[in-house]
Scaffold this motif. Structure first.
Motif, short mmCIF file in Angstrom:
data_model
loop_
_atom_site.label_atom_id
_atom_site.label_comp_id
_atom_site.label_asym_id
_atom_site.label_seq_id
_atom_site.Cartn_x
_atom_site.Cartn_y
_atom_site.Cartn_z
N ALA A 92 20.40 30.97 -69.90
CA ALA A 92 21.65 30.22 -69.94
C ALA A 92 21.52 28.99 -70.84
O ALA A 92 22.46 28.63 -71.55
CB ALA A 92 22.06 29.80 -68.53
N VAL A 93 20.35 28.36 -70.83
CA VAL A 93 20.11 27.20 -71.70
C VAL A 93 20.18 27.64 -73.17
O VAL A 93 20.79 26.97 -74.01
CB VAL A 93 18.76 26.54 -71.38
N CYS A 94 19.55 28.77 -73.49
CA CYS A 94 19.58 29.28 -74.86
C CYS A 94 21.02 29.53 -75.31
O CYS A 94 21.43 29.11 -76.40
CB CYS A 94 18.78 30.57 -74.96
N LEU A 95 21.80 30.23 -74.47
CA LEU A 95 23.16 30.58 -74.86
C LEU A 95 24.05 29.34 -74.95
O LEU A 95 24.94 29.26 -75.81
CB LEU A 95 23.74 31.58 -73.86
N SER A 96 23.82 28.38 -74.07
CA SER A 96 24.58 27.13 -74.14
C SER A 96 24.31 26.43 -75.47
O SER A 96 25.24 25.91 -76.12
CB SER A 96 24.19 26.21 -72.98
N GLN A 97 23.04 26.43 -75.90
CA GLN A 97 22.70 25.82 -77.18
C GLN A 97 23.36 26.56 -78.35
O GLN A 97 23.81 25.94 -79.32
CB GLN A 97 21.19 25.77 -77.37
N LEU A 98 23.41 27.90 -78.28
CA LEU A 98 24.06 28.67 -79.34
C LEU A 98 25.54 28.26 -79.46
O LEU A 98 26.07 28.15 -80.57
CB LEU A 98 23.96 30.17 -79.06
N TYR A 99 26.17 28.06 -78.31
CA TYR A 99 27.58 27.64 -78.31
C TYR A 99 27.73 26.29 -79.00
O TYR A 99 28.60 26.11 -79.88
CB TYR A 99 28.09 27.58 -76.87
N HIS A 100 26.90 25.33 -78.61
CA HIS A 100 26.98 23.98 -79.18
C HIS A 100 26.63 23.98 -80.67
O HIS A 100 27.26 23.27 -81.47
CB HIS A 100 26.06 23.03 -78.41
N GLU A 101 25.59 24.75 -81.03
CA GLU A 101 25.19 24.80 -82.45
C GLU A 101 26.32 25.41 -83.29
O GLU A 101 26.61 24.94 -84.40
CB GLU A 101 23.91 25.64 -82.61
N LYS A 129 29.48 25.34 -82.75
CA LYS A 129 30.56 24.35 -82.92
C LYS A 129 30.22 23.33 -84.01
O LYS A 129 31.11 22.75 -84.62
CB LYS A 129 30.82 23.62 -81.59
N ARG A 130 28.90 23.14 -84.23
CA ARG A 130 28.45 22.22 -85.26
C ARG A 130 28.23 22.92 -86.61
O ARG A 130 27.66 22.34 -87.53
CB ARG A 130 27.16 21.53 -84.80
N GLY A 131 28.62 24.20 -86.68
CA GLY A 131 28.51 24.93 -87.92
C GLY A 131 27.14 25.52 -88.19
O GLY A 131 26.84 25.93 -89.32
N ILE A 132 26.28 25.57 -87.14
CA ILE A 132 24.93 26.12 -87.29
C ILE A 132 24.87 27.48 -86.61
O ILE A 132 25.11 27.60 -85.41
CB ILE A 132 23.88 25.17 -86.67
N LYS A 133 24.54 28.53 -87.36
CA LYS A 133 24.48 29.89 -86.82
C LYS A 133 23.07 30.16 -86.29
O LYS A 133 22.29 30.92 -86.87
CB LYS A 133 24.86 30.91 -87.88
N ALA A 134 22.73 29.50 -85.17
CA ALA A 134 21.40 29.68 -84.58
C ALA A 134 21.29 31.05 -83.93
O ALA A 134 22.29 31.68 -83.58
CB ALA A 134 21.15 28.57 -83.55
N GLY A 135 20.05 31.51 -83.76
CA GLY A 135 19.80 32.81 -83.15
C GLY A 135 19.09 32.70 -81.81
O GLY A 135 18.60 31.64 -81.42
N TYR A 136 19.04 33.83 -81.13
CA TYR A 136 18.37 33.92 -79.82
C TYR A 136 17.45 35.13 -79.82
O TYR A 136 17.80 36.19 -80.36
CB TYR A 136 19.41 34.05 -78.71
N ALA A 137 16.27 34.97 -79.23
CA ALA A 137 15.37 36.10 -79.03
C ALA A 137 14.60 35.86 -77.73
O ALA A 137 14.58 34.74 -77.20
CB ALA A 137 14.41 36.26 -80.20
#
Length: 492
Positions: free
Chosen positions: A184-193, A195-203
Motif C-alpha cells: 500500500a505504501v508503494c502504490l500510494s507513492q506511485l499515486y503521489h509521484e 500527480k507530480r508528473g513522475i512515472k515511477a514504477g513498482y516491483a
C-alpha cells in the motif's frame, strides 16, 4: 557440506535485473522487499550455498542508487507485537534495522507508520524517531480498501497519505514483519509521484516461492512450511499462464490481489504495466540453482524441522492444530517422515534405552554424536561437549571440565539463584569450559572447535529451555525437539 546454489552468480544477476527494472520505469522504482534483508537463514538452509546476507550484499552493489524506507503498522506498535526470532518488539526492530542498514553504508532515513488513527503508542514512537533525526510519515486506513478503486485512487484515498520525500532511483520498501502495509505504501507513492508528473514504477522482490521451479518442488514446499501459520499457499499463476502460455509459481495472496492491483495501476497510469503477479517480481534465485537434488534434500530436511517447530509451538499453546496438520501434509507431499532426519532417530533411541532425556548432534560431515542426561549435565550440554571432543580428536575418557568446576556453579544456581535444576545449561557449560581452557590444553582445543559446529543438526528428546534454544541458534546449529516437557509440572 555440498553446495547446490551459486551465490556469486546470484549477486551479479540479481543486481543487474533490478537495474534493468529501474531503467524500465524512467529511473524511479519502488521495490517492495519481502522476507529478511539479512540473516536469511531459511534461504541458506534450503539453497545450500546461499549466504544469509546475500540480499544485503546484492543491495550494496546498488548502494549508490538506493535508499530504504521502513514501514510499520500503528496497530503493531500499540500492541507491542514481537518478532519471535529476535524476541524484540516491531518498533525496536525498526531502530535495529535502521542502524544495521546505516552500518553497511545504505541510506535509511525514513519511516512510514501505516493505519494511523491517533494510537498513543504510535504517536509516542513518531516523536521518538523525530527526536533521533529520522523522518516520519503517516499513512491512514482507507474506507473500502482494497476494492473501492475509485475512492482509493483519489485525493480522499491515497491522496490523504503523507508523500514520502525520496531522492534515489531505487526506493526499497521493507518492514519488520508481515502485515505492515508495504504494498500500500508503494502504490500510494506511485499515486503521489504521478500527480507530480513522475512515472515511477513498482516491483516486488521475494525469494520464495521461486517462480521458475515446479509448484511441488521441495524448495517451494519448504516455503509453505515456513509460512504455515500465515496460511500461505503456493499456486500456479493463472494470469501468467493465460498471458504467456507459461507455467509459473506464485502464492495465493499475490494472485488474489492482482486484479485489484491491476485496476489501481489503471487508475493511476491509465494502464497496467504487468500482465501477471509473476511479472511484478524480480527474483532470480531459481536461475542460480546448480545442483537440484542437493537443494531438494536440504528442503526436505527443512520441512521436517518446520514440522517439529509447529509441534513445539502447539505444546506451548502458541499455535493451532491446523498449523501442525498443514506441515504434516507438506511432509507427505515431499515424501518424508521424521525418521528421515538422522538425529531424530539417534536421540529418541538413546532416550528410550536410558529412560531419560537424550540429545543427538550431526556434524556437517555426517558424523552423529550423542549426549545423555547425568547428575552434572543436561543431555544437550553433554552432546555439545562430546561433539567438540570428536572434532578436536580428544579421547572420550578425558574430562574437559572437572567436576570441581561444575559443582560450585550448581551450588550457585540452586542455593543462591533459586533454580530447581542443578544441571548446567549449554551457555554455563561453555563458560566453565572457557575457564578451564586458561590452564588445560584439551579444554582450549575443544573450545577452538566451536566454529566448526556451525551447520550441525541437533535433536533432543524433550523441549529445551529458552536459554538453550537461543544458545544453539547463536552457535549456528539447527535444533529440533520432541514436543514434550522434561517434567510434568503445570508451570515451566
Amino acid at each position: 557440506m555440498k553446495m547446490g546454489f551459486d551465490n556469486q552468480k546470484y549477486l551479479s544477476t540479481q543486481s543487474e535485473h533490478i537495474r534493468n527494472r529501474i531503467s524500465q520505469f524512467g529511473n524511479k522504482l519502488y521495490l517492495e522487499f519481502g522476507g529478511k534483508l539479512f540473516d536469511d537463514y531459511h534461504a541458506s538452509r534450503v539453497l545450500p550455498g546461499f549466504q544469509p546476507d546475500s540480499k544485503l550484499k546484492m543491495l550494496l552493489q546498488l548502494a549508490d542508487q538506493a535508499e530504504i524506507v521502513i514501514v510499520i503498522n500503528a496497530a503493531d506498535i500499540e500492541k507491542n507485537k514481537v518478532r519471535h526470532d529476535l524476541g524484540i518488539t516491531y518498533d525496536m526492530d525498526v531502530l535495529r534495522l535502521i542502524q544495521a542498514y546505516r552500518d553497511h553504508g545504505l541510506k535509511a532515513e525514513s519511516v512510514v507508520i501505516t493505519r494511523c488513527a491517533g494510537q498513543p503508542a504510535a504517536v509516542q514512537f513518531k516523536t521518538k524517531l523525530e527526536n533521533l533525526g529520522i523522518r516520519v510519515y503517516r499513512h491512514y486506513s482507507i474506507d473500502g480498501y482494497p476494492h473501492n478503486i475509485s475512492h482509493i485512487v483519489s485525493d480522499e484515498g491515497y491522496g490523504k497519505n503523507d508523500y514520502i520525500e525520496t531522492t534515489m532511483p531505487l526506493v526499497i520498501i521493507t518492514a519488520p514483519g508481515p502485515g505492515s502495509g508495504k504494498m500500500a505504501v508503494c502504490l500510494s507513492q506511485l499515486y503521489h509521484e504521478n500527480k507530480r508528473g513522475i512515472k515511477a514504477g513498482y516491483a516486488k522482490f521475494e525469494t520464495f516461492p521461486i517462480w521458475n521451479i515446479p509448484l511441488k518442488h521441495p524448495v517451494n514446499l519448504a516455503y509453505e512450511a515456513a509460512t504455515a501459520d500465515l496460511n500461505d499457499v503456493n499456486m500456479i499463476d493463472p494470469f501468467h499462464l493465460e498471458a504467456y502460455g507459461v507455467t509459473t509459481v506464485n502464492y495465493n495472496r499475490d494472485v488474489e490481489i492482482y486484479p485489484v492491483l491491476a485496476a489501481m495501476f489503471e487508475g493511476i497510469y491509465g494502464y497496467c504495466p504487468y500482465k501477471s503477479p509473476t511479472d511484478m517480481g524480480v527474483n532470480m534465485a531459481g536461475n542460480c540453482i546448480t545442483d537440484d537434488e542437493i537443494c531438494r534434500e536440504a528442503s526436505r530436511q527443512e520441512i521436517i524441522r518446520r514440522y517439529y517447530q509447529a509441534l513445539n509451538r502447539l505444546a506451548r499453546d502458541e499455535s493451532s492444530k491446523e498449523e501442525v496438520y498443514k506441515t504434516e501434509l507438506l511432509m507427505k507431499q515431499a515424501k518424508v517422515t521424521a525418521s528421515h532426519r538422522p538425529v531424530v532417530v539417534a536421540a529418541n533411541e538413546l532416550a528410550e534405552k536410558n529412560h531419560s532425556p537424550a540429545a543427538a548432534l550431526q556434524l556437517p560431515d555426517g558424523r552423529i554424536i550423542t549426549g545423555k542426561t547425568s547428575t552434572l549435565l543436561g543431555a544437550s550440554a553433554a552432546a555439545l561437549l562430546n561433539a567438540v571432543k570428536e572434532l578436536g580428536d580428544i579421547a572420550d575418557d578425558i574430562h574437559l571440565i572437572s567436576p570441581q568446576f561444575i559443582e560450585p556453579i550448581q551450588g550457585l544456581k540452586t542455593r543462591y539463584l533459586g533454580s530447581r535444576n542443578p544441571r548446567l545449561h549449554t551457555d554455563e557449560v561453555l563458560i566453565a569450559l572457557s575457564m578451564c581452557a586458561a590452564t588445560d590444553k584439551n579444554a582450549r582445543i575443544a573450545l577452538e572447535q566451536l566454529p566448526r559446529l556451525r551447520g550441525s543438526q541437533v535433536h533432543t528428546s524433550v523441549m529445551l529451555s529458552p536459554v538453550d534454544i537461543k544458545f544453539f541458534s547463536k552457535l549456528g546449529l539447527d535444533l529440533t525437539s520432541e514436543p514434550v516437557y522434561e517434567s510434568k509440572k503445570l508451570y515451566h
